[in-house]
Write a protein that holds these residues in place. Structure first.
Motif, PDB file in Angstrom:
ATOM      1  N   ALA A 197       0.829  -1.206   0.000  1.00 53.67           N
ATOM      2  CA  ALA A 197       0.000   0.000   0.000  1.00 53.67           C
ATOM      3  C   ALA A 197       0.864   1.258   0.000  1.00 53.67           C
ATOM      4  O   ALA A 197       0.564   2.243  -0.695  1.00 53.67           O
ATOM      5  CB  ALA A 197      -0.922  -0.007   1.216  1.00 53.67           C
ATOM      6  N   GLY A 198       1.958   1.241   0.761  1.00 57.58           N
ATOM      7  CA  GLY A 198       2.868   2.378   0.766  1.00 57.58           C
ATOM      8  C   GLY A 198       3.494   2.616  -0.591  1.00 57.58           C
ATOM      9  O   GLY A 198       3.667   3.766  -1.024  1.00 57.58           O
ATOM     10  N   ALA A 199       3.832   1.531  -1.304  1.00 59.13           N
ATOM     11  CA  ALA A 199       4.404   1.666  -2.648  1.00 59.13           C
ATOM     12  C   ALA A 199       3.396   2.286  -3.611  1.00 59.13           C
ATOM     13  O   ALA A 199       3.750   3.147  -4.432  1.00 59.13           O
ATOM     14  CB  ALA A 199       4.856   0.299  -3.158  1.00 59.13           C
ATOM     15  N   VAL A 200       2.142   1.866  -3.512  1.00 61.90           N
ATOM     16  CA  VAL A 200       1.108   2.435  -4.384  1.00 61.90           C
ATOM     17  C   VAL A 200       0.920   3.922  -4.101  1.00 61.90           C
ATOM     18  O   VAL A 200       0.874   4.750  -5.029  1.00 61.90           O
ATOM     19  CB  VAL A 200      -0.214   1.668  -4.209  1.00 61.90           C
ATOM     20  N   VAL A 201       0.828   4.279  -2.813  1.00 63.83           N
ATOM     21  CA  VAL A 201       0.639   5.683  -2.452  1.00 63.83           C
ATOM     22  C   VAL A 201       1.834   6.518  -2.912  1.00 63.83           C
ATOM     23  O   VAL A 201       1.677   7.614  -3.472  1.00 63.83           O
ATOM     24  CB  VAL A 201       0.427   5.817  -0.933  1.00 63.83           C
ATOM     25  N   GLY A 202       3.052   6.009  -2.691  1.00 61.83           N
ATOM     26  CA  GLY A 202       4.239   6.737  -3.119  1.00 61.83           C
ATOM     27  C   GLY A 202       4.274   6.956  -4.613  1.00 61.83           C
ATOM     28  O   GLY A 202       4.609   8.051  -5.094  1.00 61.83           O
ATOM     29  N   GLY A 203       3.906   5.933  -5.399  1.00 58.90           N
ATOM     30  CA  GLY A 203       3.897   6.079  -6.845  1.00 58.90           C
ATOM     31  C   GLY A 203       2.844   7.058  -7.333  1.00 58.90           C
ATOM     32  O   GLY A 203       3.104   7.869  -8.236  1.00 58.90           O
ATOM     33  N   VAL A 204       1.662   7.022  -6.734  1.00 53.44           N
ATOM     34  CA  VAL A 204       0.584   7.928  -7.145  1.00 53.44           C
ATOM     35  C   VAL A 204       0.921   9.367  -6.795  1.00 53.44           C
ATOM     36  O   VAL A 204       0.723  10.288  -7.616  1.00 53.44           O
ATOM     37  CB  VAL A 204      -0.744   7.490  -6.489  1.00 53.44           C
ATOM     38  N   VAL A 205       1.437   9.596  -5.587  1.00 54.05           N
ATOM     39  CA  VAL A 205       1.807  10.959  -5.187  1.00 54.05           C
ATOM     40  C   VAL A 205       2.921  11.500  -6.085  1.00 54.05           C
ATOM     41  O   VAL A 205       2.898  12.667  -6.502  1.00 54.05           O
ATOM     42  CB  VAL A 205       2.232  10.980  -3.706  1.00 54.05           C
ATOM     43  N   THR A 206       3.898  10.657  -6.394  1.00 53.06           N
ATOM     44  CA  THR A 206       4.970  11.078  -7.301  1.00 53.06           C
ATOM     45  C   THR A 206       4.421  11.443  -8.677  1.00 53.06           C
ATOM     46  O   THR A 206       4.814  12.459  -9.275  1.00 53.06           O
ATOM     47  CB  THR A 206       6.011   9.956  -7.438  1.00 53.06           C
ATOM     48  N   GLY A 207       3.523  10.618  -9.203  1.00 52.39           N
ATOM     49  CA  GLY A 207       2.942  10.911 -10.508  1.00 52.39           C
ATOM     50  C   GLY A 207       2.194  12.235 -10.511  1.00 52.39           C
ATOM     51  O   GLY A 207       2.328  13.031 -11.461  1.00 52.39           O
ATOM     52  N   ALA A 208       1.403  12.483  -9.467  1.00 49.98           N
ATOM     53  CA  ALA A 208       0.666  13.749  -9.398  1.00 49.98           C
ATOM     54  C   ALA A 208       1.617  14.939  -9.311  1.00 49.98           C
ATOM     55  O   ALA A 208       1.402  15.976  -9.971  1.00 49.98           O
ATOM     56  CB  ALA A 208      -0.278  13.728  -8.190  1.00 49.98           C
ATOM     57  N   ALA A 209       2.689  14.809  -8.513  1.00 49.92           N
ATOM     58  CA  ALA A 209       3.635  15.915  -8.359  1.00 49.92           C
ATOM     59  C   ALA A 209       4.360  16.216  -9.671  1.00 49.92           C
ATOM     60  O   ALA A 209       4.503  17.382 -10.074  1.00 49.92           O
ATOM     61  CB  ALA A 209       4.637  15.587  -7.253  1.00 49.92           C
ATOM     62  N   ILE A 210       4.817  15.178 -10.365  1.00 53.65           N
ATOM     63  CA  ILE A 210       5.528  15.386 -11.633  1.00 53.65           C
ATOM     64  C   ILE A 210       4.591  16.003 -12.671  1.00 53.65           C
ATOM     65  O   ILE A 210       4.977  16.916 -13.417  1.00 53.65           O
ATOM     66  CB  ILE A 210       6.118  14.061 -12.137  1.00 53.65           C
ATOM     67  N   PHE A 211       3.374  15.527 -12.717  1.00 54.46           N
ATOM     68  CA  PHE A 211       2.410  16.060 -13.674  1.00 54.46           C
ATOM     69  C   PHE A 211       2.150  17.545 -13.421  1.00 54.46           C
ATOM     70  O   PHE A 211       2.127  18.361 -14.350  1.00 54.46           O
ATOM     71  CB  PHE A 211       1.109  15.269 -13.582  1.00 54.46           C
ATOM     72  N   ALA A 240       2.475   1.781 -10.222  1.00 56.31           N
ATOM     73  CA  ALA A 240       2.497   1.689  -8.758  1.00 56.31           C
ATOM     74  C   ALA A 240       2.060   0.301  -8.290  1.00 56.31           C
ATOM     75  O   ALA A 240       2.661  -0.281  -7.377  1.00 56.31           O
ATOM     76  CB  ALA A 240       1.600   2.767  -8.153  1.00 56.31           C
ATOM     77  N   SER A 241       1.029  -0.254  -8.908  1.00 58.56           N
ATOM     78  CA  SER A 241       0.538  -1.580  -8.508  1.00 58.56           C
ATOM     79  C   SER A 241       1.554  -2.666  -8.850  1.00 58.56           C
ATOM     80  O   SER A 241       1.779  -3.595  -8.058  1.00 58.56           O
ATOM     81  CB  SER A 241      -0.797  -1.868  -9.199  1.00 58.56           C
TER      82      SER A 241
END
Length: 348
Positions: A136-150, A263-264
């Motif tokens: 779950a932490g990996a998914v959250v980290g990947g999603v937050v990173t994607g939103a920030a880069i975008f 992320a998944s």
């Protein structure tokens, strides 16, 4: 003079007219066969070897009790995770490279793997979470990173090189954060974190198969539905608008779907490098077709990852070399070749 491409017109029962590229269809079927064959061979590899005929017989209910246990409980989940992770990385890489209009626009180059690693390590170091919490932490980290880069790359749209440069900068910062988290970990946590960050299919079971299969069942068809609009995006926003493509909507759906797939997949197997980079590029060279080629890219990613895992087992033993190490070495060499090619073409 370039040879004409063979295109097959197809009309669906609902009256929808489609045009199928014969070469792309044949390449897709070949990749599907290779992925399935590699999966069967991988199931038969290990301390208790089995022939492909024995594997197929066991999968269809004709094996002994021992073979049923080895195939269905021990080896099949590992192979399914490999196929799903490879497919998720392959199709996500195709989306990122199409949106950025840059062959270097890959999730592992742009920092999404590092973002998932930061999320997973945070759970390991500060919360001592179990496997589900780490995923779950990996998914959250990947999603937050994607939103920030975008958000950082957005300026009246997404420009390819700006998107890549922001992603590379984010990857460097996130890697530094990963190193910081490693310094805060004790010996047990650091060992666990290192094993996860390597990227491996060892010990994967049905607990990893079902969540990833559910994500792929929803998001892969969604991306496939946007294959044609994504192809139009490669010509630039103005040309895509002129052809009737709703550019912002396509990006707003395809990019989050690709981020969730990455992320998944990372949550299931760790940050396995360069599959997302190489799969779409190899597919383009095989199909000789422009655009993202999402389905062949997914099949190529699945075949590459399973074949790499089989090669790692054959060369170094079942548990001695994680597949992420082998894909990193081979993918790094491919990246250097790609950079040299882009430089000679004047695009870098």
């Amino acid at each position: 003079m370039a040879a004409r491409r063979r295109v097959l017109p197809v009309r669906t029962p609902g009256g929808l007219s489609l045009r199928l590229d014969v070469r792309a269809v044949l390449v897709g079927l070949l990749l599907l066969a290779l992925a399935l064959a590699a999966g069967i061979v991988l199931i038969g590899s290990g301390d208790y070897p089995m022939t492909p005929a024995e594997v197929v017989g066991t999968l269809t209910g004709g094996g002994t009790a021992g073979q049923e246990f080895i195939v269905r409980d021990l080896r099949l989940p590992r192979v399914l995770v490999g196929l799903l992770v490879g497919a998720a990385f392959g199709i996500a890489g195709a989306v990122f490279q199409t949106v950025s209009r840059n062959p270097l626009g890959s999730p592992d180059v742009l920092g999404f793997g590092q973002g998932s690693a930061v999320g997973a390590l945070t759970v390991i170091v500060y919360f001592q979470g179990g496997p589900f919490a780490v995923a779950a932490g990996a998914v959250v980290g990947g999603v937050v990173t994607g939103a920030a880069i975008f958000l950082l790359a957005w300026k009246r749209g997404i420009h390819g090189y700006r998107f890549v440069l922001v992603g590379i900068g984010a990857a460097a910062m996130l890697y530094a954060l990963v190193l910081y988290l490693m310094t805060k970990a004790n010996i047990v946590e650091a060992t666990r974190a290192t094993i996860w960050m390597t990227g491996s299919l060892n010990g994967r079971g049905w607990d990893q198969v079902w969540p990833l299969a559910a994500v792929c069942a929803v998001l892969v068809p969604l991306v496939l539905c946007y294959g044609r609009p994504l192809r139009m995006l490669e010509m630039g926003d103005d040309a895509a608008y002129a052809l009737g493509v709703r550019v912002d909507r396509v990006r707003g759906i395809a990019l989050p779907a690709a981020v969730l797939l990455v992320a998944s997949a990372t949550a299931a197997a760790g940050p396995i490098s360069f599959v997302a980079l190489t799969a779409p590029q190899l597919v383009r060279r095989l199909t000789r077709s422009p655009g993202p080629n999402p389905l062949p890219s997914a099949l190529m990613g699945a075949a590459l990852l399973v074949a790499a895992d089989w090669s790692a087992q054959r060369l170094f033993g079942a548990d001695q070399l994680p597949v992420g190490v082998l894909t990193g070495v081979l993918g790094g060499g491919y990246l250097l070749w790609l950079l040299a090619t882009e430089r000679r073409a004047g695009r870098v």
